[in-house]
Motif scaffolding. Sequence first.
Motif, PDB file in Angstrom:
ATOM      1  N   THR A   1     -69.390  45.984 -35.361  1.00  0.00           N
ATOM      2  CA  THR A   1     -68.094  46.285 -34.746  1.00  0.00           C
ATOM      3  C   THR A   1     -66.961  45.867 -35.660  1.00  0.00           C
ATOM      4  O   THR A   1     -65.995  46.614 -35.852  1.00  0.00           O
ATOM      5  CB  THR A   1     -67.968  45.578 -33.387  1.00  0.00           C
ATOM      6  OG1 THR A   1     -69.063  45.959 -32.574  1.00  0.00           O
ATOM      7  CG2 THR A   1     -66.670  45.918 -32.707  1.00  0.00           C
ATOM      8  N   ARG A   2     -67.078  44.682 -36.233  1.00  0.00           N
ATOM      9  CA  ARG A   2     -66.030  44.204 -37.143  1.00  0.00           C
ATOM     10  C   ARG A   2     -65.967  45.079 -38.394  1.00  0.00           C
ATOM     11  O   ARG A   2     -64.897  45.385 -38.899  1.00  0.00           O
ATOM     12  CB  ARG A   2     -66.272  42.747 -37.504  1.00  0.00           C
ATOM     13  CG  ARG A   2     -66.055  41.810 -36.324  1.00  0.00           C
ATOM     14  CD  ARG A   2     -66.069  40.360 -36.752  1.00  0.00           C
ATOM     15  NE  ARG A   2     -67.290  39.948 -37.430  1.00  0.00           N
ATOM     16  CZ  ARG A   2     -68.370  39.468 -36.828  1.00  0.00           C
ATOM     17  NH1 ARG A   2     -68.397  39.348 -35.514  1.00  0.00           N
ATOM     18  NH2 ARG A   2     -69.420  39.095 -37.523  1.00  0.00           N
TER      19      ARG A   2
ATOM     20  N   LEU B   1     -64.221  48.376 -37.475  1.00  0.00           N
ATOM     21  CA  LEU B   1     -62.763  48.218 -37.363  1.00  0.00           C
ATOM     22  C   LEU B   1     -62.106  48.193 -38.737  1.00  0.00           C
ATOM     23  O   LEU B   1     -61.075  48.838 -38.962  1.00  0.00           O
ATOM     24  CB  LEU B   1     -62.431  46.935 -36.601  1.00  0.00           C
ATOM     25  CG  LEU B   1     -62.613  46.978 -35.093  1.00  0.00           C
ATOM     26  CD1 LEU B   1     -62.462  45.585 -34.500  1.00  0.00           C
ATOM     27  CD2 LEU B   1     -61.612  47.918 -34.474  1.00  0.00           C
TER      28      LEU B   1
ATOM     29  N   THR C   1     -59.686  51.127 -40.243  1.00  0.00           N
ATOM     30  CA  THR C   1     -58.337  50.767 -40.676  1.00  0.00           C
ATOM     31  C   THR C   1     -58.091  51.206 -42.113  1.00  0.00           C
ATOM     32  O   THR C   1     -57.074  51.831 -42.427  1.00  0.00           O
ATOM     33  CB  THR C   1     -58.117  49.251 -40.541  1.00  0.00           C
ATOM     34  OG1 THR C   1     -58.330  48.865 -39.190  1.00  0.00           O
ATOM     35  CG2 THR C   1     -56.728  48.854 -40.974  1.00  0.00           C
TER      36      THR C   1
END
Length: 137
Positions: free
Chosen positions: A58-59, A62, A66
């Motif tokens: 998940t990190r 992200l 971005t």
Amino acid sequence: MTIETRDNQTELTAIRTGATAAGMLLALGILAMTVGLIRSEAAGDLRTLTATGATSTTRRALTAATAGALALLGVLLGATGAYLALLAGYHDDLATLSRVPLVHLTVTVVGLPLTAAAVGWLLAGREPPALARQPLA
């Protein structure tokens, strides 16, 4: 008196390729700094995500999203601005702009965001030890 002119664009391919590669490396470096600043500002949010059970995937997602979105926005704004400036400069002789370097433009518009997303995915893997603890100040 003899005046000779030459309009041979084939010799400029190596220069154009080198400039494209240098520009992409510069853009990736600036993008890395930008994403690093965004991640440092969002450290509390990452701590919250980690505490609620968010995985490293998940990190990574992200960070990759971005980086890819910022790169795509930058490429589109940069290319649009450059061509608008060229149109303004050559408004009286638009035939000069008829040879668009499509390969280099495609590599930049498609390759830069994909590279940025891939590098963001690869570099955002492990949770830094500082995220596991609450900051003192």
